[in-house]
Design a protein around this motif. Structure first.
Motif, PDB file in Angstrom:
ATOM      1  N   ASP A 296       0.853  -1.192   0.000  1.00  0.00           N
ATOM      2  CA  ASP A 296       0.000   0.000   0.000  1.00  0.00           C
ATOM      3  C   ASP A 296       0.889   1.243   0.000  1.00  0.00           C
TER       4      ASP A 296
ATOM      5  N   GLU B 122       0.256   4.189  -0.637  1.00  0.00           N
ATOM      6  CA  GLU B 122      -0.398   5.400  -0.128  1.00  0.00           C
ATOM      7  C   GLU B 122      -0.045   5.675   1.338  1.00  0.00           C
TER       8      GLU B 122
ATOM      9  N   ASN C 214       4.044  10.307   5.714  1.00  0.00           N
ATOM     10  CA  ASN C 214       3.606  10.924   4.465  1.00  0.00           C
ATOM     11  C   ASN C 214       4.295  12.266   4.268  1.00  0.00           C
TER      12      ASN C 214
END
Length: 154
Positions: free
Chosen positions: A75, A77, A138
C-alpha cells in the motif's frame, strides 16, 4: 582510456527509482554500496540532460540525494520512510550471509523494488533516525506520483 567494465552478473538487481512522475531503472549488484548507487542515479539523470524534476534542480553532488522506501510495499499510499545509506558495520542479512549495512542487499532491496529519491539543498543536514521518528511517514519531501487507473475514469 576508460576503466574496463566487469561483465554483467546474473545476480543483478533491478530497482525502480521514483521522483514525481519520473522513474529511473538501474541494474545494480547486491553488494554495491548505496553511496555508489546515488552516484549511478545522478549519472543516469545527467546522461539524459535533465536539470530538474518537477521544478526541483538536480544537485551536482550525489551526497545530496536521499532514498526512501515504502512504509508498506502493498500500500504505497501509506507513504515513504528514509533509507539510511551510510554505515560500514556488518549485519546478518535475511539470506543468512554477512553483508555491509550500506549495500543494496543489506537494505533489503530486491528486484523490482520501488525506491523514492529526493534532493537536499547544499546546506541541509541529512536526516537521522531520531529526527525521522518525529516526521509523519507521508512527509511531503517524498514527491512520488503513482499512476492509477482511476485517473482515466474522471
Amino acid at each position: 582510456m576508460p576503466p574496463k567494465q566487469a561483465k554483467p552478473d546474473s545476480r543483478a538487481t533491478t530497482l525502480l527509482f521514483k521522483k514525481h512522475k519520473s522513474t529511473i531503472l538501474l541494474s545494480l549488484q547486491p553488494h554495491e554500496p548505496l553511496t555508489a548507487v546515488k552516484e549511478k542515479l545522478l549519472e543516469a539523470l545527467k546522461s539524459r540532460n535533465m536539470i530538474e524534476i518537477n521544478g526541483e534542480p538536480i544537485p551536482s553532488d550525489s551526497a545530496l540525494i536521499d532514498f526512501g522506501v515504502p512504509v508498506d510495499r502493498s500500500d504505497l499510499e501509506k507513504g515513504w520512510k528514509l533509507l539510511q545509506t551510510d554505515g560500514g558495520d556488518t549485519s546478518k542479512s535475511t539470506a543468512g550471509k554477512r553483508a555491509s549495512s550500506g549495500t543494496v542487499l543489506a537494505a533489503g532491496l530486491d528486484n523490482g523494488h520501488l525506491v523514492a529519491f529526493s534532493f537536499r539543498k547544499p546546506g541541509d543536514v541529512p536526516a537521522n533516525d531520531e529526527d525521522d521518528a518525529d516526521i509523519d511517514s507521508n512527509d511531503p519531501g517524498w514527491d512520488v506520483v503513482i499512476p492509477t487507473f482511476d485517473d482515466e475514469e474522471e
